[in-house]
Scaffold this active site. Structure first.
Site, PDB file in Angstrom:
ATOM      1  N   HIS A   1      47.460  55.226  45.246  1.00  0.00           N
ATOM      2  CA  HIS A   1      48.506  54.199  45.276  1.00  0.00           C
ATOM      3  C   HIS A   1      49.785  54.839  44.722  1.00  0.00           C
ATOM      4  CE1 HIS A   1      45.999  50.205  44.938  1.00  0.00           C
ATOM      5  NE2 HIS A   1      46.502  50.308  46.151  1.00  0.00           N
TER       6      HIS A   1
ATOM      7  N   CYS B   1      48.782  48.813  37.022  1.00  0.00           N
ATOM      8  CA  CYS B   1      47.868  48.139  37.957  1.00  0.00           C
ATOM      9  C   CYS B   1      47.508  46.727  37.483  1.00  0.00           C
ATOM     10  CB  CYS B   1      46.578  48.927  38.116  1.00  0.00           C
ATOM     11  SG  CYS B   1      46.799  50.585  38.732  1.00  0.00           S
TER      12      CYS B   1
ATOM     13  N   ARG C   1      46.324  53.659  51.449  1.00  0.00           N
ATOM     14  CA  ARG C   1      46.144  52.208  51.496  1.00  0.00           C
ATOM     15  C   ARG C   1      47.194  51.548  52.383  1.00  0.00           C
ATOM     16  NH1 ARG C   1      43.017  50.538  46.906  1.00  0.00           N
ATOM     17  NH2 ARG C   1      41.479  52.172  46.553  1.00  0.00           N
TER      18      ARG C   1
ATOM     19  N   ASP D   1      37.749  43.727  40.910  1.00  0.00           N
ATOM     20  CA  ASP D   1      39.028  44.454  40.814  1.00  0.00           C
ATOM     21  C   ASP D   1      40.222  43.519  40.646  1.00  0.00           C
ATOM     22  OD1 ASP D   1      38.475  47.204  40.826  1.00  0.00           O
ATOM     23  OD2 ASP D   1      38.359  47.308  43.019  1.00  0.00           O
TER      24      ASP D   1
ATOM     25  N   ARG E   1      37.993  43.718  48.503  1.00  0.00           N
ATOM     26  CA  ARG E   1      39.124  43.153  47.763  1.00  0.00           C
ATOM     27  C   ARG E   1      39.896  42.094  48.546  1.00  0.00           C
ATOM     28  NH1 ARG E   1      42.747  46.902  44.061  1.00  0.00           N
ATOM     29  NH2 ARG E   1      43.115  44.796  43.273  1.00  0.00           N
TER      30      ARG E   1
HETATM   31  N1  ARG Z   1      39.691  49.820  41.886  1.00  0.00           N
HETATM   32  C1  ARG Z   1      40.981  49.414  42.358  1.00  0.00           C
HETATM   33  C2  ARG Z   1      41.204  49.921  43.774  1.00  0.00           C
HETATM   34  O1  ARG Z   1      40.810  51.018  44.060  1.00  0.00           O
HETATM   35  C3  ARG Z   1      42.047  49.897  41.441  1.00  0.00           C
HETATM   36  C4  ARG Z   1      43.402  49.422  41.812  1.00  0.00           C
HETATM   37  C5  ARG Z   1      44.456  49.958  40.906  1.00  0.00           C
HETATM   38  N2  ARG Z   1      45.681  49.319  41.115  1.00  0.00           N
HETATM   39  C6  ARG Z   1      46.857  49.939  41.270  1.00  0.00           C
HETATM   40  N3  ARG Z   1      47.926  49.218  41.312  1.00  0.00           N
HETATM   41  N4  ARG Z   1      46.938  51.242  41.402  1.00  0.00           N
HETATM   42  O2  ARG Z   1      41.752  49.236  44.600  1.00  0.00           O
END
Ligand code: ARG
Length: 271
Positions: free
Chosen positions: A169, A263, A140, A70, A95
């Site tokens: 997000h 992203c 998040r 990612d 991550r």
């Molecule tokens: N697969 C990543 C996650 O779920 C995608 C992140 C996308 N980034 C963003 N800025 N929305 O963390």
């Protein structure tokens, strides 16, 4: 009447999708058995880089790390306001090591970096818009991190509650058109947060669910040109009607992981 949309040259940090893949599922877009077309992903990402450069923006590169699939989503590694860098602390264990690479890059580039103590996913949830920092929570980034951001960056921080897991997000549900205005999908927010957005941005562009699901709100605006997902046709028409120049860039391989143009793009805002 808002003034004519005017571009400002930007400095972006991006990370080549050399090791990009969908190997775990940490949002509803991801499924570990969806195959990624790696050549296509690389070509789509390269066209995003080329588009930025053709518009006069500087693009710098963060070296990708194996086993961090990612990492291409560079926006999540930090948020930079007036040359102050607030690093990241990822929600998902998979991550977490990405933060180290971002920290090192900013240090080497001469910035001071502050590491957040709470879960904080950089520009994914912390969106600078002129004098405010809009701050998403619910999936998040924690509210405690919003406080840390306000304290460290010294920018009035506005907490916004996300309620739809497809828009996990803030940058999947809202983007800055310029320093004064935003575009967003109201359905992604709690009733109170919708009211806050309405008070702050009575002239915002409101996108519908279809455009939001097409990743239309994961756009990047330089004040005039808006890099936008080509599937977000209603939003594209609204942008054009307001005098912005929509620049469609297809990043469909990244939608499989829940991301699109924004992203993949970290903005380095100098002092
Ligand atoms: N697969 C990543 C996650 O779920 C995608 C992140 C996308 N980034 C963003 N800025 N929305 O963390």
């Amino acid at each position: 009447m808002p003034s004519t949309p005017t571009a400002r040259p930007r400095r972006y940090l991006m990370c080549e999708p050399r090791f990009y893949d969908v190997r775990y599922a940490i949002n509803p877009w991801m499924s570990a058995d969806t195959p990624v077309d790696h050549a296509r992903a690389l070509a789509q990402w390269q066209s995003l880089v080329d588009t930025y450069r053709s518009l006069g923006h500087a693009v710098e590169m963060l070296e990708p790390v194996p086993d961090l699939p990612d990492m291409v989503f560079a926006a999540n590694g930090a948020v930079v306001v007036d040359g102050r860098v607030l690093g990241s602390r990822f929600h998902a264990a998979q991550r977490r090591p990405e933060s180290v690479a971002h920290h090192a890059w900013f240090k080497a580039a001469g910035f001071d970096v502050r590491e957040p103590e709470s879960v904080c996913e950089g520009e994914g949830d912390l969106v600078p818009v002129g004098r405010f920092l809009l701050a998403g929570t619910g999936f998040r980034t924690s509210e405690a991190a919003h406080q840390e951001a306000q304290e460290y960056l010294g920018v009035p921080t506005v907490t916004l509650r996300l309620v739809d897991p497809y828009f996990y997000h803030l940058d999947t549900a809202l983007f800055a058109l310029d320093d004064e205005n935003v575009a967003y999908y109201p359905g992604a927010f709690s009733p109170g947060s919708r009211e806050v957005l309405q008070r702050l941005y009575p002239d915002a562009i409101l996108a519908d669910r279809e455009d939001a699901l097409a990743f239309g709100l994961n756009s990047v605006s330089d004040g005039r040109h808006v890099i936008v997902s080509p599937g977000a046709t209603g939003l594209i028409a609204q942008l054009a009607a307001r005098g912005f120049e929509p620049v469609p860039v297809d990043l469909s391989e990244f939608h499989k992981s829940g991301g699109s143009a924004k992203c993949c793009t970290q903005e380095v805002r100098s002092a």
